[in-house]
Design an enzyme around this catalytic site. Structure first.
Site, short mmCIF file in Angstrom:
data_model
loop_
_atom_site.label_atom_id
_atom_site.label_comp_id
_atom_site.label_asym_id
_atom_site.label_seq_id
_atom_site.Cartn_x
_atom_site.Cartn_y
_atom_site.Cartn_z
N GLY A 239 0.76 -1.24 0.00
CA GLY A 239 0.00 0.00 0.00
C GLY A 239 0.78 1.28 0.00
O GLY A 239 0.21 2.36 -0.17
N PRO A 274 4.69 -5.18 -0.74
CA PRO A 274 4.68 -4.00 -1.60
C PRO A 274 4.48 -4.36 -3.07
O PRO A 274 4.99 -5.38 -3.53
CB PRO A 274 6.08 -3.42 -1.39
N ARG A 276 3.03 -1.55 -5.89
CA ARG A 276 3.18 -0.29 -6.61
C ARG A 276 4.51 0.42 -6.34
O ARG A 276 5.16 0.93 -7.25
CB ARG A 276 2.04 0.64 -6.18
N ARG A 312 -6.19 2.65 -15.58
CA ARG A 312 -6.23 3.44 -14.34
C ARG A 312 -6.89 4.80 -14.49
O ARG A 312 -7.69 5.18 -13.62
CB ARG A 312 -4.82 3.57 -13.74
N TYR A 316 -9.99 4.91 -12.01
CA TYR A 316 -9.79 5.65 -10.76
C TYR A 316 -9.60 7.15 -10.99
O TYR A 316 -9.14 7.84 -10.09
CB TYR A 316 -8.53 5.18 -10.02
N CYS A 342 -14.29 2.47 -28.33
CA CYS A 342 -15.62 3.09 -28.43
C CYS A 342 -16.26 3.24 -27.07
O CYS A 342 -17.23 2.54 -26.74
CB CYS A 342 -16.49 2.25 -29.36
N GLU A 343 -15.72 4.10 -26.25
CA GLU A 343 -16.24 4.42 -24.93
C GLU A 343 -15.81 5.85 -24.64
O GLU A 343 -14.64 6.20 -24.87
CB GLU A 343 -15.58 3.56 -23.83
C1 PLP Z 1 -3.01 -5.15 -3.88
C2 PLP Z 1 -2.44 -5.76 -2.66
C3 PLP Z 1 -1.13 -5.49 -2.27
C4 PLP Z 1 -0.23 -4.52 -3.00
O1 PLP Z 1 -0.68 -3.21 -2.90
P1 PLP Z 1 0.27 -2.02 -3.43
O2 PLP Z 1 -0.56 -0.82 -3.17
O3 PLP Z 1 0.50 -2.23 -4.88
O4 PLP Z 1 1.50 -2.04 -2.63
C5 PLP Z 1 -0.64 -6.14 -1.16
N1 PLP Z 1 -1.40 -7.02 -0.45
C6 PLP Z 1 -2.68 -7.29 -0.79
C7 PLP Z 1 -3.46 -8.27 0.00
C8 PLP Z 1 -3.24 -6.68 -1.90
O5 PLP Z 1 -4.50 -6.96 -2.24
#
Ligand code: PLP
Length: 415
Positions: A239, A274, A276, A312, A316, A342-343
């Site tokens: 996250g 991790p 992203r 994305r 989002y 086509c959107e």
């Molecule tokens: C998506 C996810 C992650 C990775 O999240 P990032 O934001 O990409 O670091 C880690 N653990 C779980 C359970 C997830 O669903």
């Protein structure tokens, strides 16, 4: 820090000219930088050097085998959410003892495969899943190591679609029910509780919500000890956010320091998942301009990449920085960068100030290494893009561009 830089008015991926890569491999094209992936992995992992820990790359954000192999070489494990991701992680040579299995909807067959492989643990998210794990392990005459995913009810202050640790979200088990579930798990013959887990969301730009979640897990940890259940792993999920535009997320070293401090004195192995933060800024999407279209109210830059390549922005309202691959120094104007699908939702950017571009010129879309190709589809019967991994001056094709035959291959059935 990443290795996509303008040198003498030309964009480079490490030592490779992006223009040359686009000529050689075609567009739309995903380009990843090996040096950036390594650097991000090492920066993250070394932030926890003071702790017993395991870094499990979140396969869902970029599942390419070559990317997984590269990270495995760096010492990474894997956080998987499906049997398909297990297959990829094993194919990439990952150590099963470094694989954790997350997700609210694990199926019997997937659990079997993971038990056969001997993964480190299952992050269980509900009571029925706990029972499915027990019956599957019993059928196989083995013991399933499990961790319970807690929903700590912490607001990660990120986009609602990627918030996962609030009570109203589908993920995990509330703090109130967790102790009861752990007691049940302990008393089941074929599962062994070994950890506590959570994942509160994605693209977090502050440390505070992580610390709040950790605090709740620590509370649960002591309650478990009081009940005679000792777990060895604490999994804080993934996250940590990245800079797409103006965000200023904490550096992994700061994140590592805060967690190390919060875990002082506890005999636990910390697991991190991790995604992203490792891969996001290690990849770009290169697209070619098809037309510059002047409509009455707007200007559109129609490019050959679309929402099927990078969803994305549509999903989002995500912002991806963009630049010309070979800047011409023309004046800027405000445009929507759109694809051929086509959107109306098919855009890569809206109301973006970009230098005026002409048909045939190349545009780089940054921060596309995570949840880019991984979320790509064949919508509108578009062949999915090729992927290239650059290492120094050496580009390597790591996924071929799909062909029309690929589009129908699974439908070409003699009925
Ligand atoms: C998506 C996810 C992650 C990775 O999240 P990032 O934001 O990409 O670091 C880690 N653990 C779980 C359970 C997830 O669903």
């Amino acid at each position: 820090m990443h290795h996509f830089q303008l040198i003498n008015k030309e964009l480079y991926a490490e030592e490779c000219k992006v223009q040359d890569l686009a000529e050689e491999f075609g567009t739309p094209l995903y380009i990843y930088s090996a040096a950036t992936l390594k650097r991000h992995y090492q920066a993250f992992d070394s932030a926890f050097h003071g702790l017993s820990h395991l870094t499990c790359f979140s396969v869902k954000c970029n599942a390419n085998l070559s990317v997984l192999r590269l990270l495995k070489e760096q010492g990474a494990g894997a956080d998987i959410v499906s049997g398909g991701e297990l297959y990829r992680a094993l194919r990439a040579g990952m150590d099963p003892r470094k694989i954790v299995f997350s997700g609210v909807g694990k199926q019997r067959q997937e659990i079997r495969e993971a038990l056969e492989a001997g993964i480190l643990m299952f992050n269980v998210e509900s009571l029925p899943e706990l029972h499915l794990l027990q019956t599957t392990a019993r059928e196989m005459n083995c013991t399933a190591p499990m961790s319970l995913r807690i929903n700590p009810d912490v607001d990660p202050r990120t986009h609602p679609y990627i918030s996962t640790g609030l009570k109203k979200n589908k993920f995990g088990i509330s703090m109130d029910l967790a102790l009861e579930l752990f007691i049940q798990a302990r008393d089941l013959p074929n599962v062994e509780p070994v950890g506590i887990d959570c994942h509160i969301g994605s693209q977090l730009t502050e440390i505070e919500p992580f610390l709040e979640a950790l605090d709740r897990l620590k509370t649960l940890y002591s309650r478990l000890r009081d009940a005679g259940i000792s777990v060895q792993y604490l999994d804080l999920g993934g996250g940590l956010g990245i800079t797409y535009a103006e965000e200023e997320p904490p550096h992994p070293s700061e994140f590592g320091r805060a967690l190390t401090q919060a875990l002082q004195g506890l005999e636990l192995t910390l697991i991190l998942e991790p995604g992203r933060v490792i891969a996001g800024n290690a990849g770009i999407l290169v697209t070619r301009t098809l037309f510059a279209k002047e409509a009455e109210l707007k200007r559109f830059l129609v490019v050959d990449a679309a929402m099927n390549d990078l969803i994305r922005p549509a999903l989002y309202k995500a912002h991806h920085r963009m630049s010309e691959v070979a800047p011409q120094g023309r004046p800027e104007s405000v445009v929507d960068v759109v694809g051929p699908i086509c959107e109306t939702g098919d855009f890569l950017a809206r109301d973006r100030a970009l230098p005026e571009m002409q048909a045939g010129e190349l545009l780089a879309v940054f921060s596309a290494g995570a949840y880019g190709f991984a979320m790509a589809s064949q919508y509108n019967s578009r062949c999915r893009a090729a992927e290239v991994l650059v290492d120094g001056d050496r580009p390597r094709l790591i996924r071929k561009r799909e062909t029309y035959q690929d589009l129908v291959a699974l439908e070409d059935i003699e009925n």
